[in-house]
Design a protein around this motif. Structure first.
Motif, short mmCIF file in Angstrom:
data_model
loop_
_atom_site.label_atom_id
_atom_site.label_comp_id
_atom_site.label_asym_id
_atom_site.label_seq_id
_atom_site.Cartn_x
_atom_site.Cartn_y
_atom_site.Cartn_z
N ALA A 182 0.83 -1.21 0.00
CA ALA A 182 0.00 0.00 0.00
C ALA A 182 0.86 1.26 0.00
N VAL A 183 1.97 1.24 0.73
CA VAL A 183 2.87 2.40 0.76
C VAL A 183 3.46 2.64 -0.63
N LEU A 184 3.87 1.58 -1.31
CA LEU A 184 4.42 1.74 -2.66
C LEU A 184 3.38 2.32 -3.61
N ALA A 188 0.91 4.19 -2.72
CA ALA A 188 0.68 5.58 -2.32
C ALA A 188 1.74 6.51 -2.89
N VAL A 189 3.00 6.05 -2.92
CA VAL A 189 4.06 6.86 -3.51
C VAL A 189 3.79 7.10 -4.99
N LEU A 190 3.40 6.02 -5.69
CA LEU A 190 3.10 6.17 -7.12
C LEU A 190 1.92 7.10 -7.34
N ALA A 191 0.88 6.95 -6.51
CA ALA A 191 -0.28 7.84 -6.64
C ALA A 191 0.08 9.28 -6.31
N GLY A 192 0.95 9.48 -5.30
CA GLY A 192 1.36 10.83 -4.93
C GLY A 192 2.19 11.50 -6.01
N ILE A 193 2.83 10.70 -6.87
CA ILE A 193 3.58 11.26 -8.00
C ILE A 193 2.68 11.43 -9.22
N GLY A 194 1.81 10.45 -9.45
CA GLY A 194 1.01 10.46 -10.67
C GLY A 194 -0.14 11.44 -10.66
N LEU A 195 -0.87 11.56 -9.54
CA LEU A 195 -2.03 12.45 -9.52
C LEU A 195 -1.67 13.92 -9.70
N PRO A 196 -0.60 14.44 -9.07
CA PRO A 196 -0.22 15.83 -9.39
C PRO A 196 0.12 16.03 -10.87
N GLU A 197 0.73 15.00 -11.49
CA GLU A 197 0.98 15.10 -12.93
C GLU A 197 -0.33 15.19 -13.70
N LEU A 198 -1.31 14.40 -13.27
CA LEU A 198 -2.63 14.47 -13.90
C LEU A 198 -3.26 15.85 -13.67
N ASP A 199 -3.07 16.38 -12.47
CA ASP A 199 -3.57 17.73 -12.18
C ASP A 199 -2.98 18.75 -13.14
N ALA A 251 -1.74 18.59 8.06
CA ALA A 251 -2.62 18.09 9.11
C ALA A 251 -2.97 16.63 8.90
N ILE A 252 -3.18 16.26 7.65
CA ILE A 252 -3.49 14.85 7.35
C ILE A 252 -2.31 13.96 7.71
N ALA A 253 -1.11 14.36 7.29
CA ALA A 253 0.06 13.54 7.57
C ALA A 253 0.31 13.42 9.06
N GLY A 254 0.21 14.54 9.79
CA GLY A 254 0.46 14.50 11.23
C GLY A 254 -0.55 13.66 11.99
N SER A 255 -1.82 13.79 11.62
CA SER A 255 -2.86 13.04 12.34
C SER A 255 -2.81 11.55 11.99
N LEU A 256 -2.51 11.22 10.74
CA LEU A 256 -2.50 9.81 10.34
C LEU A 256 -1.35 9.05 10.96
N ILE A 257 -0.19 9.68 11.11
CA ILE A 257 0.91 8.95 11.74
C ILE A 257 0.61 8.72 13.22
N THR A 258 -0.12 9.65 13.84
CA THR A 258 -0.53 9.45 15.23
C THR A 258 -1.53 8.30 15.35
N VAL A 259 -2.51 8.28 14.45
CA VAL A 259 -3.51 7.22 14.48
C VAL A 259 -2.86 5.87 14.16
N PHE A 272 -3.91 3.48 6.69
CA PHE A 272 -3.34 4.58 7.46
C PHE A 272 -1.96 4.97 6.93
N LEU A 273 -1.10 3.98 6.73
CA LEU A 273 0.25 4.27 6.27
C LEU A 273 0.26 4.84 4.85
N SER A 274 -0.58 4.30 3.99
CA SER A 274 -0.60 4.80 2.62
C SER A 274 -1.14 6.23 2.56
N THR A 275 -2.14 6.57 3.40
CA THR A 275 -2.65 7.94 3.43
C THR A 275 -1.57 8.90 3.91
N PHE A 276 -0.82 8.50 4.93
CA PHE A 276 0.28 9.33 5.45
C PHE A 276 1.34 9.57 4.37
N ILE A 277 1.79 8.51 3.73
CA ILE A 277 2.82 8.63 2.70
C ILE A 277 2.30 9.42 1.50
#
Length: 469
Positions: A40-42, A44-55, A84-92, A132-137
C-alpha cells in the motif's frame, strides 16, 4: 492406508510443485503484518507522484460542475491540509500499532502463543494499517508538489486540486476504518471469535489436503524390505511444514524406487536424524552410490522445514492451537473452565469433520498402479489423543471439564464410521473413567451416567441426557 493415482484429481493427490509452493508462500505472506502495508505504501508513492501530474495536465480544463467539488484553496491552504493529514494519520497509525501489540500480548498470555499467527493474519488489521500508512505517505508525497507564486514568476504556483481532494477522501476513509477497526478488535479478543476462526481455518485446511473417506480406500501397507532400506537424514532442524508430493513421486519413478516419508507434517525434525527411507522397487536390485545420493537429494528438496508450524498442509496444527487454549484456561493462574469447555466444543467440531476424511498413512502410485511413495499422516486416534490427553490430566479435578470431554466423545461416537475410530473413543473413555473416583458421590454418579451414554452412542443408541441421571 489411502492411495492416490498421479493422474487423479483430488484433495491430497500429488499436487503440482507450483501450486504447493504457491499455497505455502501465500500462507507465509498472509500470516505477516508487513506485506500488505508495504504494498500500500508503494502504491501511495506512485499515486502521490502520478495524480499531481494528472492535475498539471487537466489544469483549467475541468468542467465547472466537477471543479466545484475539488479543493479550492491556495498553496498555503493546501500545505496546511496535507500537513494536518500527515500529522494526524501517523498518530492514528501509532495508536493502531499499539492496540494491535496489546491484543497480541493478550492472546499470547491469556490463550496461547500459537494464536499470534492467527492475529497477524487478520485481514482487517492488515488493511487498516495499510490504509493509514498509505494515506500518510500519500499526503507527504503530494505536499512536495505544492508551490506558491514567486515575484519573478507570478504564474509559477501550483496546487494539485485532484490530489489534495483525494487526500481528503482517504482521510475520511481512514476515520471510518478506525471506528470499524476498534469494533473488530473488540470482537477478535473474545475467545469465542478466536476459537471459531481457528476451527474454520482448520476445517478449510482439512478440506484442501484430505480427501473424503470412501469404502474403497486402500488399506494395504507397504512392507519394509530386507535388508534395511537406505536412510534419508534431515538436513535442517525445525518443523516439517511442507511435502512436495509430485517431486517425491517423480524422484521415486526416476530411480525405480519406493520412498517412505516417516514424519508427518508438523513433526519436529532434528538435523541428522532419519526422516525418510528409500529402497529399490525390484527385489535384490543393487544401487550405486550416485543413484542413492541423487535420490536422497531429491527427497531432501521435497521435504521442507520451518521454524514454526503453519496451517498450509498441517491439519493437526489447528487442533494443537485449540487444545492449547483449553489447557491454558485450566491453569491455576487463569482458572477459566468455561473457556476450556468452549475450546472442547470447537475441538469436537473439527474432529467430527475429520471423521469423514481419510487419515493415516497414504500412498502415491505410478501409472502402472504400483506404490512409489508412502507419506506418514496422523490417524484419528492420534488426533483424538492430542485433544483429550492434556485436558484430561489438567482438568481431572473439575467434573465440568470431564463432563465436557465425555460429551465430546459421545458426539463423536455417534458419527464414527470405522472400527478404528470406535476403538479410539472407547480407549479414551477408559482413561477418563480412571479419574471418576477422585470426585464426590454426586459428581461421580453424573460422570458414570455420561460415560454410559458414550458407550451407548458407540452402539448406535442415544438416550436423553436427563434420563436416569
Amino acid at each position: 492406508m489411502t492411495h492416490h493415482d498421479p493422474g487423479e484429481k483430488d484433495s491430497e493427490g500429488p499436487i503440482s510443485a507450483v501450486l504447493t509452493r504457491r499455497r505455502v508462500l501465500a500462507e507465509a505472506v498472509r500470516s505477516r503484518l508487513w506485506p500488505m502495508p508495504t504494498a500500500a505504501v508503494l502504491l501511495a508513492v506512485l499515486a502521490g507522484i502520478g495524480l499531481p501530474e494528472l492535475d498539471a495536465v487537466l489544469d483549467d480544463h475541468l468542467p465547472t460542475e466537477v471543479a466545484r467539488y475539488l479543493f479550492g484553496g491556495g498553496a498555503d491552504a493546501a500545505r496546511e491540509v496535507l500537513g494536518a493529514i500527515a500529522g494526524s494519520l501517523i498518530t492514528v497509525t501509532s495508536l493502531t500499532f499499539s492496540l494491535t501489540l496489546v491484543t497480541l500480548q493478550l492472546a499470547s498470555s491469556q490463550y496461547s502463543p500459537r494464536l499470534l499467527r492467527t492475529f497477524a493474519a487478520d485481514r482487517v488489521v492488515q488493511r487498516t494499517l495499510a490504509l493509514f500508512l498509505s494515506t500518510f505517505i500519500y499526503a507527504l508525497t503530494v505536499l512536495r508538489t505544492v508551490r506558491n507564486d514567486t515575484v519573478d514568476a507570478p504564474a509559477s504556483g501550483f496546487v494539485p486540486q485532484i490530489a489534495v481532494t483525494t487526500a481528503y477522501l482517504l482521510t475520511v476513509a481512514s476515520v471510518v476504518a478506525l471506528v470499524l477497526f476498534l469494533g473488530h478488535l473488540v470482537r477478535q479478543i473474545r475467545v469465542e471469535s478466536l476459537l471459531e476462526q481457528v476451527r474454520a481455518d482448520t476445517c478449510a485446511t482439512a478440506a484442501r489436503v484430505l480427501p473424503l473417506s470412501s469404502a474403497s480406500a486402500d488399506t494395504t501397507g507397504v512392507p519394509v524390505p530386507e535388508p534395511p532400506p537406505h536412510i534419508v537424514e534431515a538436513t535442517s532442524s525445525g518443523f516439517l511444514v511442507e511435502i512436495d508430493h509430485r517431486a517425491l513421486l517423480a524422484a521415486a519413478m526416476q530411480a525405480d524406487a519406493q520412498v517412505w516419508v516417516d514424519r508427518p507434517i508438523g513433526s519436529p525434525v532434528l538435523a541428522g536424524t532419519p526422516v525418510a527411507f528409500c529402497w529399490p522397487s525390484q527385489p535384490n536390485a543393487a544401487w550405486d552410490n550416485e543413484v542413492v545420493e541423487t535420490l536422497q537429494g531429491q527427497v531432501h528438496q521435497a521435504l521442507r522445514t520451518g521454524s514454526e508450524r503453519t496451517a498450509a498442509q498441517d491439519v493437526g496444527y489447528g487442533l494443537r492451537q485449540l487444545t492449547d487454549v483449553v489447557v491454558r484456561a485450566l491453569s491455576p493462574g487463569i482458572n477459566d473452565p468455561t473457556t476450556a469447555v468452549h475450546g472442547l466444543v470447537a475441538c469436537t467440531a473439527v474432529l467430527a469433520d475429520l471423521l469423514q476424511r481419510q487419515l493415516g498413512p497414504y500412498s502415491l502410485r505410478d501409472k502402472e498402479n504400483r506404490i512409489r511413495v508412502v507419506v506418514a499422516r496422523p490417524s484419528f486416534p492420534d488426533l483424538l489423543d492430542l485433544v483429550c490427553t492434556q485436558p484430561r490430566l489438567y482438568g481431572t479435578d473439575d467434573p465440568v471439564v470431564l463432563a465436557a470431554i465425555l460429551s465430546m466423545l459421545r458426539d463423536l461416537a455417534w458419527t464414527t464410521t470405522t472400527a478404528e475410530q470406535r476403538t479410539a473413543i472407547s480407549d479414551q473413555l477408559g482413561l477418563l473413567r480412571e479419574h471418576f473416583a477422585d470426585h464426590g458421590p454426586t459428581a461421580r454418579r453424573r460422570l458414570e451416567y455420561a460415560a454410559r451414554q458414550v458407550s451407548e452412542a458407540l452402539e448406535r443408541r442415544w438416550t436423553p441426557r436427563n434420563s436416569g441421571s
